[in-house]
Design an enzyme around this catalytic site. Sequence first.
Site, short mmCIF file in Angstrom:
data_model
loop_
_atom_site.label_atom_id
_atom_site.label_comp_id
_atom_site.label_asym_id
_atom_site.label_seq_id
_atom_site.Cartn_x
_atom_site.Cartn_y
_atom_site.Cartn_z
N ILE A 132 43.24 33.76 37.01
CA ILE A 132 44.30 33.04 36.28
C ILE A 132 45.36 32.54 37.25
O ILE A 132 45.89 31.42 37.10
CB ILE A 132 44.93 33.95 35.21
CG1 ILE A 132 43.88 34.41 34.19
CG2 ILE A 132 46.08 33.24 34.50
CD1 ILE A 132 43.23 33.28 33.42
N ASP A 134 37.17 47.27 49.01
CA ASP A 134 35.78 47.42 48.55
C ASP A 134 34.85 47.09 49.70
O ASP A 134 34.99 46.05 50.36
CB ASP A 134 35.49 46.47 47.38
CG ASP A 134 36.28 46.81 46.13
OD1 ASP A 134 36.80 47.92 46.06
OD2 ASP A 134 36.36 45.95 45.22
N GLU A 144 31.77 46.07 49.71
CA GLU A 144 30.95 44.87 49.56
C GLU A 144 31.74 43.59 49.80
O GLU A 144 31.16 42.53 50.03
CB GLU A 144 30.29 44.83 48.17
CG GLU A 144 31.26 44.79 47.01
CD GLU A 144 31.55 46.18 46.45
OE1 GLU A 144 31.82 46.28 45.24
OE2 GLU A 144 31.51 47.15 47.22
N THR A 202 56.52 50.10 44.26
CA THR A 202 56.00 49.11 45.21
C THR A 202 55.02 49.70 46.20
O THR A 202 54.33 48.97 46.91
CB THR A 202 57.16 48.46 45.99
OG1 THR A 202 57.79 49.46 46.80
CG2 THR A 202 58.18 47.84 45.05
N LYS A 203 54.94 51.03 46.30
CA LYS A 203 54.13 51.66 47.34
C LYS A 203 52.66 51.26 47.28
O LYS A 203 52.05 50.98 48.33
CB LYS A 203 54.27 53.18 47.27
CG LYS A 203 53.66 53.92 48.46
CD LYS A 203 54.39 53.57 49.77
CE LYS A 203 55.80 54.17 49.78
NZ LYS A 203 56.47 53.89 51.08
N ASP A 227 53.42 40.41 32.36
CA ASP A 227 52.59 40.17 31.18
C ASP A 227 53.26 39.14 30.27
O ASP A 227 54.47 39.22 30.00
CB ASP A 227 52.36 41.47 30.41
CG ASP A 227 51.60 42.50 31.22
OD1 ASP A 227 50.99 42.12 32.24
OD2 ASP A 227 51.61 43.69 30.85
N CYS A 239 24.24 28.62 19.49
CA CYS A 239 22.99 29.01 20.15
C CYS A 239 22.18 29.96 19.25
O CYS A 239 21.57 29.52 18.29
CB CYS A 239 23.28 29.62 21.52
SG CYS A 239 21.81 29.68 22.59
N HIS A 273 26.15 25.33 23.62
CA HIS A 273 27.36 26.16 23.68
C HIS A 273 28.61 25.28 23.79
O HIS A 273 29.08 24.99 24.90
CB HIS A 273 27.29 27.09 24.90
CG HIS A 273 26.31 28.19 24.77
ND1 HIS A 273 26.63 29.44 24.27
CD2 HIS A 273 24.98 28.25 25.08
CE1 HIS A 273 25.56 30.21 24.28
NE2 HIS A 273 24.54 29.51 24.77
N GLU A 317 31.60 26.01 23.34
CA GLU A 317 32.76 26.73 23.88
C GLU A 317 32.98 26.47 25.36
O GLU A 317 34.10 26.63 25.87
CB GLU A 317 32.61 28.24 23.63
CG GLU A 317 31.50 28.94 24.40
CD GLU A 317 30.17 28.98 23.68
OE1 GLU A 317 29.36 29.89 23.97
OE2 GLU A 317 29.93 28.10 22.83
#
Length: 575
Positions: free
Chosen positions: A25, A174, A176, A215-216, A267, A409, A535, A537
Amino acid sequence: MNNVRTKTKYVFVTGGVVSSLGKGIVGASLGKLLRARGYSVTIVKFDPYINVDPGTMSPFQHGEVFVTDDGAETDLDLGHYERFINTNLGKMNNVTAGSVYLNVITKERRGDYLGGTVQIIPHITDEIKNRLREAASDGYNKLLNNNQKDCELIKDGDCHPDFLIAEIGGTVGDIEGLPFLEAIRQFKIEAGFGNTVFIHVTLLPYLNSSGELKTKPSQHSVNTLRSIGIQPDILVCRSSKPVPQAEKNKLALFTSVLPEAVIECKDLKTIYEVPLALEAQNMAQTVLKMMHMDDDSVPNMDSWKEMVNKIKNPDKTIKIAIAGKYTKLSDAYISVVESIKHAGAALGASIDLKWISSDDCADYNIAKEAMAGVDGLVVPGGFGIRGVEGKVNVINIARTSNTPFLGLCLGLQCAVIEYARNAAGLQDANSTEFNTETPFPVIDLMREQEEVTEYGGTMRLGAYECHLQPNTIAANMYATDIISERHRHRYEVNNLYREKLAEAGLVFSGLSPDKKLVEIVELKDHKYFIASQFHPEFKSRPENPHPLFYGLVKAVLEQKENANKSGSSLQELSR
């Protein structure tokens, strides 16, 4: 906008502390802000998992599979990208570790490396960097077939986007994801000074016990990123509370980021508000400044602001049910949810979503209880027999109660099965996907699918033309006679039963150009009963809702308004 540039600028978005922070986003919002300033933008998602694409992954693990016009099965973030920057993307815009390794191993087997030892560095990292360059050159040129207005830089027939935004999936640390981080570290050097910006999206958790934002974790996340050799230029801080300036200054001090480049992203009521929140903090201007692009232009966000205002301040509320088997994870149907919201916003309506588990609705009485109080029904796509009878039951209830219905579908296939059983006299009609011994296979495997044995990328995928029949709901909603929509399926309406179903009243309002494949079915004597094999959407946009979803919400609102008028009239008569 200033003088035409000769190089694409690159923005890399990473994430820390936890996953699912909303990196996609943030990247899409930045893309929207740059597009609103007149720049051309493309966005690439790098996914570190070993799957070649998400097409064979369970929606419970990965959410929705988003399909592009060129038939790529991609990460759901590409849906957000398309919706925010209003540009069709393609195969080049989603790169998985699996596809990278597969390509490198294929080259090794072919002998392309001349007997050399194939390693993560340089072979895997070079492949990742090549994917970036391709997305900004050959891949972008392919996309411009439908997006010619985006071509800002044309030289010798070649076209490049002004900006390429690349999101690195997963979380810093991570294992990967390390090859991808190493690749973009190298890419910054190769791209040259002033051509890249690194944005790190992190979390500031709020402790109720002390009433503090901490903030750590973000400091540690940035330290991990810096240990790999990447210094973030911008810090986007996700939080549930406003971030005080003192905390921003503290983060700037400990992470070596400019104070004005520490950006709050708390948020919000709707994800479509994020671009406006970031613009209020000059995020796009900060990116442009870091790339030495003096641009004081004011973005045209008027229609976007109007859309957000409608979402936040609706005139009415309607209840739409989504009946599927993955309802415990809303991301499995994220494009369906967003498409309903787009239509609701355009019509000034808030959408109260009701999730109906089709598994539970195999019992007709439970299905009736689940449908109680529902204003409209959407039955989305899916695969496999689980939950199918429940979908058939709720569709029957919607059809017989005149409740507006939209099938997608598998939703179309279930609608055909329901109508065949209960209106066309074809008792025990079914799809051969669910019952190979059904006496009436009204849904059957497509002929070209009969010899297919592998699952990944082998369905009917991508955009196909559909011809609409005159004087139908479909033709009325689209206001044209030829459309192009995206597909992802193996089974189709069996042409052997089309005449029988049509005699019973089912209208085949959309067909393939050769008229051999059914694309849309609908009913005439119903408020709104329509289903598509494709589809829709995947092509809905916040500022341009898809016609079929718009029609659904419009029908619901009209039906509720008529019911209210009837109720008022009855009250007047009783006085």
